[in-house]
Design a protein around this motif. Structure first.
Motif, PDB file in Angstrom:
ATOM      1  N   ARG A  72       0.842  -1.206   0.000  1.00  0.00           N
ATOM      2  CA  ARG A  72       0.000   0.000   0.000  1.00  0.00           C
ATOM      3  C   ARG A  72       0.871   1.249   0.000  1.00  0.00           C
ATOM      4  N   ARG A  73       1.934   1.221   0.788  1.00  0.00           N
ATOM      5  CA  ARG A  73       2.835   2.377   0.840  1.00  0.00           C
ATOM      6  C   ARG A  73       3.472   2.629  -0.524  1.00  0.00           C
ATOM      7  N   ASP A  74       3.958   1.580  -1.152  1.00  0.00           N
ATOM      8  CA  ASP A  74       4.615   1.715  -2.450  1.00  0.00           C
ATOM      9  C   ASP A  74       3.652   2.197  -3.531  1.00  0.00           C
ATOM     10  N   ALA A  75       2.365   1.880  -3.350  1.00  0.00           N
ATOM     11  CA  ALA A  75       1.342   2.299  -4.314  1.00  0.00           C
ATOM     12  C   ALA A  75       0.774   3.681  -3.987  1.00  0.00           C
ATOM     13  N   GLY A  76       1.244   4.276  -2.891  1.00  0.00           N
ATOM     14  CA  GLY A  76       0.750   5.592  -2.499  1.00  0.00           C
ATOM     15  C   GLY A  76      -0.565   5.553  -1.750  1.00  0.00           C
ATOM     16  N   ALA A  77      -0.971   4.384  -1.295  1.00  0.00           N
ATOM     17  CA  ALA A  77      -2.248   4.252  -0.603  1.00  0.00           C
ATOM     18  C   ALA A  77      -2.089   3.996   0.897  1.00  0.00           C
ATOM     19  N   TYR A  78      -0.879   4.081   1.388  1.00  0.00           N
ATOM     20  CA  TYR A  78      -0.635   3.840   2.814  1.00  0.00           C
ATOM     21  C   TYR A  78      -1.283   4.953   3.628  1.00  0.00           C
ATOM     22  N   GLY A  79      -1.944   4.574   4.700  1.00  0.00           N
ATOM     23  CA  GLY A  79      -2.573   5.562   5.570  1.00  0.00           C
ATOM     24  C   GLY A  79      -3.955   5.976   5.109  1.00  0.00           C
ATOM     25  N   VAL A  80      -4.486   5.277   4.108  1.00  0.00           N
ATOM     26  CA  VAL A  80      -5.830   5.552   3.607  1.00  0.00           C
ATOM     27  C   VAL A  80      -6.690   4.328   3.908  1.00  0.00           C
ATOM     28  N   CYS A  81      -7.850   4.559   4.507  1.00  0.00           N
ATOM     29  CA  CYS A  81      -8.751   3.474   4.889  1.00  0.00           C
ATOM     30  C   CYS A  81      -9.245   2.741   3.650  1.00  0.00           C
ATOM     31  N   LEU A  82      -9.134   1.417   3.675  1.00  0.00           N
ATOM     32  CA  LEU A  82      -9.600   0.601   2.555  1.00  0.00           C
ATOM     33  C   LEU A  82     -11.118   0.599   2.414  1.00  0.00           C
ATOM     34  N   VAL A  83     -11.830   0.933   3.485  1.00  0.00           N
ATOM     35  CA  VAL A  83     -13.285   0.878   3.471  1.00  0.00           C
ATOM     36  C   VAL A  83     -13.887   2.213   3.035  1.00  0.00           C
ATOM     37  N   CYS A  84     -13.538   3.281   3.752  1.00  0.00           N
ATOM     38  CA  CYS A  84     -14.186   4.572   3.494  1.00  0.00           C
ATOM     39  C   CYS A  84     -13.336   5.538   2.677  1.00  0.00           C
ATOM     40  N   GLY A  85     -12.045   5.232   2.511  1.00  0.00           N
ATOM     41  CA  GLY A  85     -11.172   6.090   1.719  1.00  0.00           C
ATOM     42  C   GLY A  85     -10.646   7.315   2.441  1.00  0.00           C
ATOM     43  N   ARG A  96      -0.240   1.151  15.298  1.00  0.00           N
ATOM     44  CA  ARG A  96      -0.391  -0.032  14.435  1.00  0.00           C
ATOM     45  C   ARG A  96      -0.034   0.364  13.005  1.00  0.00           C
ATOM     46  N   PRO A  97       1.245   0.330  12.667  1.00  0.00           N
ATOM     47  CA  PRO A  97       1.685   0.792  11.344  1.00  0.00           C
ATOM     48  C   PRO A  97       1.101   0.003  10.171  1.00  0.00           C
ATOM     49  N   THR A  98       0.564  -1.179  10.417  1.00  0.00           N
ATOM     50  CA  THR A  98      -0.014  -1.979   9.336  1.00  0.00           C
ATOM     51  C   THR A  98      -1.516  -1.747   9.184  1.00  0.00           C
ATOM     52  N   ALA A  99      -2.082  -0.828   9.942  1.00  0.00           N
ATOM     53  CA  ALA A  99      -3.528  -0.589   9.895  1.00  0.00           C
ATOM     54  C   ALA A  99      -3.963  -0.260   8.467  1.00  0.00           C
TER      55      ALA A  99
END
Length: 110
Positions: A72-85, A96-99
């Motif tokens: 997710r980090r490499d794709a630029g999506a780290y730190g963004v909720c997978l459910v609500c965005g 929890r760095p893997t959240a």
């Protein structure tokens, strides 16, 4: 600034090596003992094997969770909720760095 995911990966890989060694020792102990089920000294070699196997499986799941977070980090999506965005709170990521879900979405899932 240090990379918390790299630190987690390093720690998890070290733990995997420790558990692999413990499993190898338990395997050797099981091979050396004929009837460990009647050992008056305590836990059997089979108990050790089962415990270390379960710990190693949990470690594999943790390694996979770290890998997903790094992806997710490499794709630029780290730190963004997978459910609500929405962004995941930095305080949550610090704990929890893997959240992959914000607190609200994680609580709804539970």
């Amino acid at each position: 600034m240090s990379d918390p995911l790299a630190r987690l990966l390093e720690e998890a890989e070290l733990e995997a090596r420790r558990l692999d060694e413990a499993l190898a020792q338990a395997r050797a102990a099981r091979a050396d003992q004929g009837d460990d089920e009647h050992d008056p000294e305590g836990a059997t070699a089979a108990d050790d094997w089962s415990r270390f196997t379960a710990l190693r499986q949990a470690n594999e799941r943790w390694l996979a969770e770290i890998a997903r977070a790094r992806t997710r980090r490499d794709a630029g999506a780290y730190g963004v909720c997978l459910v609500c965005g929405q962004p995941i709170a930095p305080e949550r990521l610090a704990v929890r760095p893997t959240a992959d879900r914000c607190r609200d979405c994680a609580e709804r899932r539970a």
